[in-house]
Write a protein that holds these residues in place. Structure first.
Motif, PDB file in Angstrom:
ATOM      1  N   GLU A   1       4.166  -3.791   7.566  1.00  0.00           N
ATOM      2  CA  GLU A   1       3.174  -4.790   7.146  1.00  0.00           C
ATOM      3  C   GLU A   1       2.305  -4.288   5.997  1.00  0.00           C
ATOM      4  N   GLN A   2       2.183  -2.988   5.856  1.00  0.00           N
ATOM      5  CA  GLN A   2       1.285  -2.424   4.851  1.00  0.00           C
ATOM      6  C   GLN A   2       2.016  -1.783   3.673  1.00  0.00           C
ATOM      7  N   PHE A   3       3.337  -1.680   3.735  1.00  0.00           N
ATOM      8  CA  PHE A   3       4.071  -0.983   2.685  1.00  0.00           C
ATOM      9  C   PHE A   3       4.294  -1.890   1.479  1.00  0.00           C
ATOM     10  N   ASP A   4       4.166  -1.328   0.281  1.00  0.00           N
ATOM     11  CA  ASP A   4       4.371  -2.057  -0.970  1.00  0.00           C
ATOM     12  C   ASP A   4       5.809  -1.843  -1.440  1.00  0.00           C
ATOM     13  N   PHE A   5       6.675  -2.821  -1.193  1.00  0.00           N
ATOM     14  CA  PHE A   5       8.091  -2.683  -1.514  1.00  0.00           C
ATOM     15  C   PHE A   5       8.378  -2.772  -3.007  1.00  0.00           C
ATOM     16  N   SER A   6       7.403  -3.218  -3.788  1.00  0.00           N
ATOM     17  CA  SER A   6       7.623  -3.263  -5.239  1.00  0.00           C
ATOM     18  C   SER A   6       7.706  -1.866  -5.838  1.00  0.00           C
ATOM     19  N   LYS A   7       7.352  -0.850  -5.062  1.00  0.00           N
ATOM     20  CA  LYS A   7       7.362   0.530  -5.562  1.00  0.00           C
ATOM     21  C   LYS A   7       8.662   1.268  -5.259  1.00  0.00           C
ATOM     22  N   VAL A   8       9.688   0.548  -4.718  1.00  0.00           N
ATOM     23  CA  VAL A   8      10.975   1.194  -4.443  1.00  0.00           C
ATOM     24  C   VAL A   8      12.096   0.437  -5.151  1.00  0.00           C
ATOM     25  N   ASP A   9      13.250   1.111  -5.298  1.00  0.00           N
ATOM     26  CA  ASP A   9      14.411   0.530  -5.968  1.00  0.00           C
ATOM     27  C   ASP A   9      15.427  -0.037  -4.991  1.00  0.00           C
ATOM     28  N   LEU A  10      15.476   0.532  -3.796  1.00  0.00           N
ATOM     29  CA  LEU A  10      16.535   0.229  -2.846  1.00  0.00           C
ATOM     30  C   LEU A  10      15.975   0.276  -1.434  1.00  0.00           C
ATOM     31  N   VAL A  11      16.332  -0.724  -0.626  1.00  0.00           N
ATOM     32  CA  VAL A  11      15.889  -0.774   0.769  1.00  0.00           C
ATOM     33  C   VAL A  11      17.113  -0.884   1.664  1.00  0.00           C
ATOM     34  N   LEU A  12      17.262   0.066   2.574  1.00  0.00           N
ATOM     35  CA  LEU A  12      18.309  -0.005   3.598  1.00  0.00           C
ATOM     36  C   LEU A  12      17.652  -0.528   4.869  1.00  0.00           C
ATOM     37  N   MET A  13      18.088  -1.709   5.284  1.00  0.00           N
ATOM     38  CA  MET A  13      17.423  -2.430   6.372  1.00  0.00           C
ATOM     39  C   MET A  13      18.262  -2.381   7.639  1.00  0.00           C
ATOM     40  N   SER A  14      17.691  -1.809   8.708  1.00  0.00           N
ATOM     41  CA  SER A  14      18.389  -1.783   9.992  1.00  0.00           C
ATOM     42  C   SER A  14      17.382  -1.944  11.123  1.00  0.00           C
TER      43      SER A  14
END
Length: 348
Positions: A58-71
């Motif tokens: 809820e608090q993480f800024d995903f605009s600061k990463v290139d790749l997200v592995l979702m599980s």
């Protein structure tokens, strides 16, 4: 410089394997972030020789990463994957949430790598069902050589496919049966220790389950919509590793020796097939390994142009985490995402 990578669901079985495999394959990671629910904030997970603390999704800024592995399961993915994709990074999602979406490629790199060209439509790529991944990896080279008309599959799926709770239930029930505790089922609908359960997922109107339907739908999407596919999915008292008895009908004759030769040259496949008392692979043998193993290749004399196969793979690795990281490698190789660093590809 490498990639900025986030693992959502980092405390789960597959999330931890994703961290392990990123390190094993030396994928170029510049920053790594472990993401989980608020209740897991601060929980420590390992990445190589480092320990990292989980952050709150809820608090993480995903605009600061290139790749997200979702599980983190379908519910979390439905709530977050599209939001994350709109923030910039590409999401490789291990749930079933987007597998049927026409704008989301469903990829096994050994089977349909060209589908990566559609990754930017929603910035989401779907990782297939664990049982489908090993099935289509074995079917693809055979289909290329002699078109497949029909496939009959019976799965023998390990409890790790149901997460840590499934593994705990098998362990606890096994002990309980010897007088050390309560053997009543909690995670599974019936006792799993010393038993098999011909039911995974939820029942559909036609009497099949959604797990069985996933395997059919995903095979059609990735391999060929004209292949007739019928599946029975069974949970077995094995901790790690899914097995499949596969019956295939082709449109031309194909001898077992020809099939062995084709599969021995196929990417991601290892053939272990000797007519000896131990000349085949079991889930115990496949656990911790990268390959899809094929054994018991033999003619089916009851149908025209028929073959039988026994297919085994580690469902937490090739069935989930490894395939996701291989998709990340594919994104890098094709220039969909870019990095100045290299990595070591895995070949089997």
């Amino acid at each position: 410089m490498g990639y900025r990578v986030a693992i959502v669901g980092a405390t789960g079985n597959v999330g931890r394997e994703m961290l392990n495999i990123l390190e094993e394959l030396e994928f170029p990671v510049d920053e790594i972030h472990a993401i989980a629910s608020r209740k897991s904030k601060g929980v420590e997970v390992s990445f190589g020789d480092k320990t990292i603390k989980c952050q709150d999704i809820e608090q993480f800024d995903f605009s600061k990463v290139d790749l997200v592995l979702m599980s983190a399961g379908g519910e979390v993915s439905r709530a977050w994957s599209e939001k994350i994709g709109k923030a910039g990074p590409i999401v490789i999602d291990n749930s079933s949430a987007f597998r049927k979406d026409a704008d989301v490629p469903l990829i096994v790199p050994e089977v349909n790598p060209d589908a990566v060209k559609d990754a930017k439509k929603k910035n989401i790529i779907a990782n297939p069902n664990c049982s489908t991944i090993q099935l289509v990896t074995a079917l693809k080279p055979l289909h290329d050589a002699a078109r497949i008309k029909r496939v009959v599959v019976s799965t023998y799926q390990s409890v790790s496919g149901a997460g840590k709770e499934g593994m705990d239930e098998l362990w606890n029930q096994t002990k309980a049966i010897y007088g050390l505790g309560d053997a009543r089922p909690k995670k599974f609908p019936k006792q799993i220790a010393f038993n098999v359960i011909p039911y995974i997922g939820s029942f559909l109107e036609d009497g099949s389950t959604d797990e069985e339907q996933k395997m059919s739908d995903e095979t059609h999407k990735m391999l060929d919509p004209d292949i007739k596919v019928t599946v029975t999915c069974v949970r077995v008292p094995v901790f790690v590793g899914h097995s499949e008895a596969v019956n295939i009908e082709f449109d031309r004759p194909i001898a077992p020796d020809e099939a062995r030769a084709i599969l021995r040259e196929a990417p991601g496949v290892l053939v272990i097939d000797k007519q000896e008392h131990d000349g085949y692979i079991t889930p115990v043998d496949a656990a911790g390994e990268h390959a899809v193993y094929v054994s018991r290749i033999r003619k089916d004399p009851t149908v025209e142009n028929g073959l039988n196969l026994w297919v085994v793979s580690d469902n937490l690795r090739k069935g989930a985490a490894l395939n996701a990281v291989q998709i990340a490698q594919l994104l890098d190789e094709t220039g969909v995402i870019t990095s100045s660093s290299g990595y070591r590809s895995i070949t089997v």
